[in-house]
Design a protein around this motif. Structure first.
Motif, mmCIF file in Angstrom:
data_model
loop_
_atom_site.group_PDB
_atom_site.id
_atom_site.type_symbol
_atom_site.label_atom_id
_atom_site.label_comp_id
_atom_site.label_asym_id
_atom_site.label_seq_id
_atom_site.Cartn_x
_atom_site.Cartn_y
_atom_site.Cartn_z
ATOM 1 N N TYR B 383 9.728 5.961 -31.298
ATOM 2 C CA TYR B 383 10.298 4.677 -31.718
ATOM 3 C C TYR B 383 9.560 4.136 -32.939
ATOM 4 C CZ TYR B 383 11.234 -0.402 -31.150
ATOM 5 O OH TYR B 383 11.559 -1.710 -31.337
ATOM 6 N N VAL B 384 8.230 4.153 -32.863
ATOM 7 C CA VAL B 384 7.436 3.618 -33.976
ATOM 8 C C VAL B 384 7.634 4.464 -35.230
ATOM 9 C CG1 VAL B 384 5.109 3.111 -34.757
ATOM 10 C CG2 VAL B 384 5.756 2.595 -32.416
ATOM 11 N N LEU B 385 7.674 5.811 -35.050
ATOM 12 C CA LEU B 385 7.868 6.689 -36.208
ATOM 13 C C LEU B 385 9.203 6.406 -36.883
ATOM 14 C CD1 LEU B 385 6.535 10.191 -35.118
ATOM 15 C CD2 LEU B 385 5.806 8.819 -37.078
ATOM 16 N N LEU B 387 10.978 3.670 -36.721
ATOM 17 C CA LEU B 387 10.934 2.350 -37.361
ATOM 18 C C LEU B 387 10.246 2.452 -38.705
ATOM 19 C CD1 LEU B 387 9.964 -0.276 -34.636
ATOM 20 C CD2 LEU B 387 12.094 -0.119 -35.889
ATOM 21 N N GLN B 388 9.160 3.228 -38.730
ATOM 22 C CA GLN B 388 8.367 3.315 -39.955
ATOM 23 C C GLN B 388 9.167 3.950 -41.085
ATOM 24 O OE1 GLN B 388 4.596 5.287 -39.527
ATOM 25 N NE2 GLN B 388 3.754 4.031 -41.134
#
Lengths: 506, 444
Positions: B383-385, B387-388
């Protein structure tokens, strides 16, 4: 205090009342749910307050603080699970009393005592913080450094777990605060070439990682363990006017002990309730009842843990030194909103000081009202399904870390410290000294270096300035005292194990 | 249950479609500018002087509809403004990312805190110029700048100057030293205290003798015991009870101007467009009134005027001689050493006991618990990847993330499907609305 009418009219605006209502009830809810702590709630809510003014933000955050310390008593009494570590001592007597057929009485005693603790500490907060702030302008850089050193020794040695683990945790916190711009000269150090690290690790992602993420992992690993509970639906809350007079000495003693332990930097509600509980037991006519459903035990524990809130706000307002993990976040909140806590808060932002104090008073009343009306139903809410709760918290962790400075770097820092938190949990290293060290380390460095610049490089003023000397001697004495108790291991060891088992703050 | 599975499959298709649909297309370098919101990076926290200034301008631009797209203020605080300035330096030079940073950009470069200065940007405009005030406490023995500097020359390294090292305040002190050169070697002893409130505290507490303040800070503290010795502008300031340093015979001009910067390579037509908007905004009545309250001149510099002004300021800052601070202890290494020592002590105390305990603990846990934990962690990292990468819509990603983790954690995913779907929807759309609409935070 100037502008009392304005203050009262601000506190009675719908915005302020709604914020207090929401803050207190959320705080109670989070306090009641085992595994969620007030520190977590406040850290995750901080980004939401960025665009509010400083005063409304403080109203919300302080209400949450008051609520979260109180909510734990419900689950402690009915589920035998302290919702927050601060109500650990309440389980000892609350659960037996509830199980013995008097859940309403057990809850009623806890709620009444919580209100009393909150109010007593509020009085002391109002009386003591201004004189303390005035006195603190006399403190020079070296005096501040020695004060911070004393605080660090205090958390490490009295903070619960074994001395070496507490110290290790505190020093690790200081170490993690080192990369980035030096607080003394602005020089960039230890960033390994990552420019994102030029400002070091920020408190919020570190905190969310340490407390929220590691707690989520912990919850995930204990999903399959069911809870036991006492049904309180049939029993009505029982707290009578006669209780005020009957337990007045116990109430007052526990509240005062809680307040003064709260003032000591670094040690919070957990220790407050432990000390008040033992004091109540020692002076009780029926000490054998303690642990089997003693009413006095519930009162001591709950009055003291609520009283630490007001106590811990005193050094925060007067000196700008946080007394607990939650106060460390509040310190961050003040700075983010352009308010400089410390001696000049009274002079520059008297309105803000007024708001902090008034909120503390109102939130205690709100807390009492909410608990009185909803305590029994909250026990059911506390068992909200994990598959709903955990994804929500995880999303908040990510978004909250990002919103701090609008960059993904902080999200990675948050995840990284989640791992650190899990490892520390595994190796039974307490997290609270880590956070306090992380916050106090740069403050200590800043003052030490300012002192050295002032003296032209000489360390002598550390021992020639009387105030500094007193603090250093106190720190040294504390260290010796806790070393002594290490050599006499039986009781402290046992205590430490219990404490570490709950491994968390407030 | 079949229905539920179908619904689930349908939802997955729908939202994967949504994600790719929302992936942003590359900007076409069209002549029309701006086509989307312009971000102004303020490299200080919300509520500070720079932030207040930026928000005054933003409010007017919005109220008078000077721009077809909104102007968004993004606070990127830290390291004396260098975290935010670096982000703009490395941003795409398309005119959609601007920086608002005062003279600190030059002082940080000259003091070695940043490796780059004005040359790394395209200067857009200079607005809101205001000088610094040299001040002492009411009961200070120094009655004039000359009096103070005579003592500094006669007894060098005794007068404590409360500073914010590397910032314009510090350079005001250094400039005073240079200006007093004719009388002899002047040296303050600089003490790091930081922001305005802290420097004021140091003066009142008797931990320093003199410092420099912005006019706003000076006004805030004047009532409670601050006295101005000199104003470091060219003309006297109506709100400051002291003449300029120039008229007192010291060649010191130390001002803070809010400069607007664009990344190097931004086209000049876009810069001119921004200058035009800023000019209009500064001329509006409400800005004039608000700036008058803050005692800031409402002038706008651009083009060659701006270049000259920047060159002049850089020269003044570069002219002062900097001294290294006294040697300070290497605290990071000391902390590291103590941590190593304590780590060894703790490890030695409990090595054997712990090793056995953790083995027992991991055996006790059923494998599906471990599996769901690992899957949740992987989902979070994914998820964070995503988003980034900034290629996908925040709402769609969040919906999928909450849905996936809830299904992983739930022991009866089919039975709980509806409540999980509802939660996911509320979280994704709700969070997005709350953050972007109410809190005006720019989500990835």
């Amino acid at each position: 205090m100037s502008g009392l009418p304005e203050l009262i009219s601000f506190m009675l605006t719908p915005t302020a009342l709604v914020l207090m209502g929401v803050g207190t009830s959320l705080g109670i809810l989070v306090g009641a749910i085992p595994g969620l702590t007030g520190a977590m709630l406040i850290a995750l809510s901080l980004p939401l307050t960025f665009s509010m003014g400083g005063d409304p933000a403080l109203v919300l955050l302080i209400s949450m603080y008051v609520g979260s310390v109180s909510g734990g008593l419900i689950t402690a009494t009915l589920l035998r699970m302290p919702g927050t570590p601060a109500s650990m001592m309440t389980t000892l007597d609350g659960y037996p009393l509830a199980k013995g057929g008097q859940p309403g009485r057990a809850l009623g005693l806890g709620i009444g005592a919580s209100l009393c603790g909150g109010l007593v500490s509020w009085v002391i907060l109002v009386l003591l913080s201004q004189p303390m702030a005035v006195w603190s302008t006399k403190l020079g850089a070296f005096d501040f450094f020695s004060l911070v050193m004393m605080a660090l020794v205090l958390i490490a040695s009295v903070g619960g777990a074994s001395l070496s683990r507490g110290l290790l945790s505190g020093m690790l916190g200081i170490l993690v605060a080192m990369p980035g711009a030096s607080p003394a000269t602005g020089e960039i150090r230890w960033t390994l070439g990552f420019h994102a690290l030029d400002d070091g690790f920020k408190l919020l992602p570190v905190l969310i990682g340490l407390f929220a993420v590691s707690q989520i992992v912990h919850e995930l690993l204990t999903l399959h363990q069911p809870a036991t509970r006492v049904d309180a639906a049939q029993s009505s809350l029982d707290w009578r006017w006669a209780d005020w007079t009957r337990y007045k000495i116990n109430l007052l003693r526990s509240s005062l002990l809680g307040t003064f332990i709260g003032i000591l930097p670094g040690i919070g509600a957990n220790i407050g309730s432990v000390v008040a509980y033992s004091a109540a037991k020692n002076s009780s006519k029926t000490p054998e009842q303690f642990g089997k459903g003693s009413e006095e035990g519930i009162i001591a524990s709950e009055a003291a843990n609520n009283a630490t809130v007001g106590g811990a706000l005193i050094p925060l307002i007067a000196l700008g030194i946080p007394g607990s993990v939650i106060d460390a976040i509040l310190l961050g909140a003040l700075v983010i909103h352009g308010l400089q806590p410390g001696p000049f808060l009274f002079e520059n932002n008297p309105q803000t000081v007024g708001v902090i104090m008034a909120t503390m008073l109102f939130a205690n009343v709100f807390m009492f009202g909410f608990l009185w009306l909803f305590a029994k139903r909250l026990a059911g809410l506390a068992s909200l399904p994990r598959y709903i709760l955990l994804p929500i918290i995880l999303t908040f962790c990510v978004v909250g870390s990002y919103a701090l400075a609008n960059r993904m770097f902080d999200v990675w820092v948050m995840l990284g410290f989640g791992l650190v938190g899990v490892l520390m949990d595994r190796w039974k290293i307490p997290a609270a000294p880590f956070v306090i060290g992380f916050v106090l380390g740069p403050i200590a460095e800043e003052h030490l270096c300012a002192g050295l610049m002032e003296s032209g490089g000489s360390y002598l003023p550390l021992i020639t300035r009387p105030i500094s000397l007193v603090f250093l001697l106190l720190a040294f004495a504390l260290l010796l005292w806790s070393l002594r108790s290490v050599l006499r291991p039986e009781e402290t060891q046992q205590w430490a194990e219990e404490e570490v088992a709950d491994q968390s703050v407030e | 249950m079949k229905v539920a599975r179908k619904v689930l499959a349908f939802n997955f298709c729908l939202f994967t479609g949504l994600i790719f649909g929302c992936a942003q297309s590359e900007d076409s370098m069209d002549a029309i500018y701006p086509q989307r919101p312009i971000k102004v990076i303020v490299p200080f926290s919300a509520g500070g002087g720079s932030d207040t200034f930026a928000r005054i301008i933003q409010r007017v631009i919005e109220d008078q509809e000077l721009l077809p797209e909104p102007l968004v203020i993004v606070n990127v605080p830290g390291a004396g403004g260098t975290i935010g300035s670096r982000r703009v330096k490395d941003a795409r030079p398309d005119g959609y990312t601007l920086l608002l940073l005062h003279d600190g950009i030059m002082t940080a470069q000259h003091s070695g805190q940043a490796a780059y200065g004005p040359e790394a940007f395209e200067p857009v405009a200079g607005t809101g110029d205001v000088g610094l005030v040299i001040a002492v406490t009411d009961d200070s023995p120094y009655q004039s700048l000359e009096h103070l500097m005579r003592v500094v020359v006669d007894e060098p390294d005794t007068i404590l100057f409360s500073a914010n090292l590397g910032a314009p305040v510090h350079f005001a002190g250094l400039m005073l030293e240079s200006a007093a050169k004719e009388q002899g070697e002047a040296r303050f002893r600089y003490v790091q205290h930081g922001g305005g409130a802290k420097r004021y505290g140091a003066l009142i507490g008797g931990h320093a003798e003199v410092s420099a303040f912005s006019v706003a800070e000076y006004q805030q503290f004047r009532e409670s015991g601050l006295r101005a010795l000199a104003y470091c502008g060219i003309e006297p300031h109506p709100a400051v009870d002291a003449t300029t340093a120039l008229s007192q015979g010291f060649d010191v001009v130390s001002r803070n101007m809010q400069f607007w910067w664009a990344p190097k390579g931004t086209s000049s037509s876009r810069i001119e467009f921004v200058v035009g908007v800023l000019n209009q905004a500064m001329k509006s009545e409400s800005v004039q009134k608000q700036l008058a309250e803050l005692q800031i001149d409402p002038e706008v510099l651009s083009g060659s005027e701006l270049q000259t002004e920047l060159a002049d300021r850089s020269a003044r800052i570069a002219a002062v001689s900097q001294r290294p601070t006294i040697p300070l202890p290497n605290l990071p290494m000391m902390t590291f050493a103590i941590v190593c020592f304590l780590g060894i002590v703790v490890a030695g105390q409990s090595w054997k006991k712990e090793a056995i305990k953790s083995v027992i603990e991991s055996v006790k846990r059923p494998p599906h618990v471990i599996r769901s934990m690992l899957m949740t962690i992987l989902a979070t990292i994914g998820y964070v990847l995503l988003l980034q990468s900034e290629r996908f819509d925040f709402r769609a990603l969040t919906f999928l993330f909450v849905l996936m983790t809830a299904l992983i954690i739930s022991e009866q995913p089919k039975r709980h499907l509806w409540i999980i779907l509802a939660t996911s929807l509320v979280m994704s759309v709700g969070l997005h609305a709350v953050f972007t609409k109410i809190f005006v935070i720019d989500l990835p």
